[in-house]
Design a protein around this motif. Structure first.
Motif, PDB file in Angstrom:
ATOM      1  N   GLY A 256      50.161  52.281  42.794  1.00 55.80           N
ATOM      2  CA  GLY A 256      49.816  51.693  41.494  1.00 55.80           C
ATOM      3  C   GLY A 256      49.514  50.212  41.601  1.00 55.80           C
ATOM      4  N   THR A 257      50.335  49.503  42.360  1.00 50.09           N
ATOM      5  CA  THR A 257      50.100  48.077  42.580  1.00 50.09           C
ATOM      6  C   THR A 257      48.763  47.853  43.270  1.00 50.09           C
ATOM      7  N   ALA A 258      48.467  48.671  44.264  1.00 49.19           N
ATOM      8  CA  ALA A 258      47.188  48.558  44.986  1.00 49.19           C
ATOM      9  C   ALA A 258      46.011  48.788  44.032  1.00 49.19           C
ATOM     10  N   CYS A 259      46.149  49.737  43.107  1.00 52.03           N
ATOM     11  CA  CYS A 259      45.075  49.992  42.132  1.00 52.03           C
ATOM     12  C   CYS A 259      44.822  48.765  41.268  1.00 52.03           C
ATOM     13  N   ILE A 260      45.882  48.171  40.755  1.00 49.95           N
ATOM     14  CA  ILE A 260      45.721  47.002  39.876  1.00 49.95           C
ATOM     15  C   ILE A 260      45.143  45.824  40.645  1.00 49.95           C
ATOM     16  N   ILE A 261      45.597  45.605  41.861  1.00 51.67           N
ATOM     17  CA  ILE A 261      45.050  44.518  42.683  1.00 51.67           C
ATOM     18  C   ILE A 261      43.586  44.785  43.012  1.00 51.67           C
ATOM     19  N   ALA A 262      43.259  46.032  43.331  1.00 54.92           N
ATOM     20  CA  ALA A 262      41.867  46.381  43.640  1.00 54.92           C
ATOM     21  C   ALA A 262      40.970  46.170  42.418  1.00 54.92           C
ATOM     22  N   ALA A 263      41.457  46.538  41.237  1.00 56.11           N
ATOM     23  CA  ALA A 263      40.669  46.343  40.021  1.00 56.11           C
ATOM     24  C   ALA A 263      40.427  44.862  39.762  1.00 56.11           C
ATOM     25  N   TYR A 264      41.433  44.048  39.965  1.00 53.32           N
ATOM     26  CA  TYR A 264      41.277  42.609  39.758  1.00 53.32           C
ATOM     27  C   TYR A 264      40.302  42.016  40.782  1.00 53.32           C
ATOM     28  N   ALA A 265      40.406  42.456  42.028  1.00 53.63           N
ATOM     29  CA  ALA A 265      39.472  41.985  43.060  1.00 53.63           C
ATOM     30  C   ALA A 265      38.048  42.415  42.716  1.00 53.63           C
ATOM     31  N   TYR A 266      37.891  43.654  42.265  1.00 51.90           N
ATOM     32  CA  TYR A 266      36.572  44.164  41.863  1.00 51.90           C
ATOM     33  C   TYR A 266      35.989  43.319  40.734  1.00 51.90           C
ATOM     34  N   LEU A 267      36.818  43.010  39.732  1.00 48.32           N
ATOM     35  CA  LEU A 267      36.362  42.169  38.616  1.00 48.32           C
ATOM     36  C   LEU A 267      35.933  40.793  39.107  1.00 48.32           C
ATOM     37  N   THR A 268      36.683  40.239  40.007  1.00 48.21           N
ATOM     38  CA  THR A 268      36.411  38.892  40.505  1.00 48.21           C
ATOM     39  C   THR A 268      35.189  38.851  41.411  1.00 48.21           C
TER      40      THR A 268
END
Length: 81
Positions: free
Chosen positions: A6-18
Motif C-alpha cells: 500500500g505504501t509503495a502504491c501511494i509513493i508510486a502515485a505521487y512520483a507519477y504525478l510529479t
C-alpha cells in the motif's frame, strides 16, 4: 507485507504525478485508492487510529478524484458525439 505494498502504491502515485506532464487521473487516483485500501487492511490488523483516519480521508479524496474523472470523460464524449 500488505501495508508495504500500500505504501509503495501511494509513493508510486505521487512520483507519477510529479514526473508526468499530463497524468492520467484514473491511474493516479486508482493507485492512491488501492494504496489507501491496502494500508487500511494493515492498520485494521495493527491498529493505529491516526493513520487509519488519514487513510480514510486519502481514500475519500481518491474516490472523489475518480468520480470527477469519470464525469469529465463523459462530458468529453458527449461533446465529441
Amino acid at each position: 507485507m500488505v501495508g508495504f505494498v500500500g505504501t509503495a502504491c501511494i509513493i508510486a502515485a505521487y512520483a507519477y504525478l510529479t514526473l508526468s506532464e499530463k497524468p492520467n487521473p484514473f491511474i493516479l487516483h486508482g493507485t492512491n485508492l488501492m494504496g489507501a485500501a491496502l494500508l487500511t487492511v494493515s492498520l485494521i490488523v495493527h491498529t493505529n487510529w491516526p493513520s487509519l483516519v488519514l487513510e480514510g480521508f486519502w481514500a475519500a479524496i481518491a474516490i472523489f478524484g475518480l468520480a470527477k474523472a469519470f464525469r469529465s470523460g463523459r462530458k468529453l464524449q458527449e461533446r465529441e458525439a
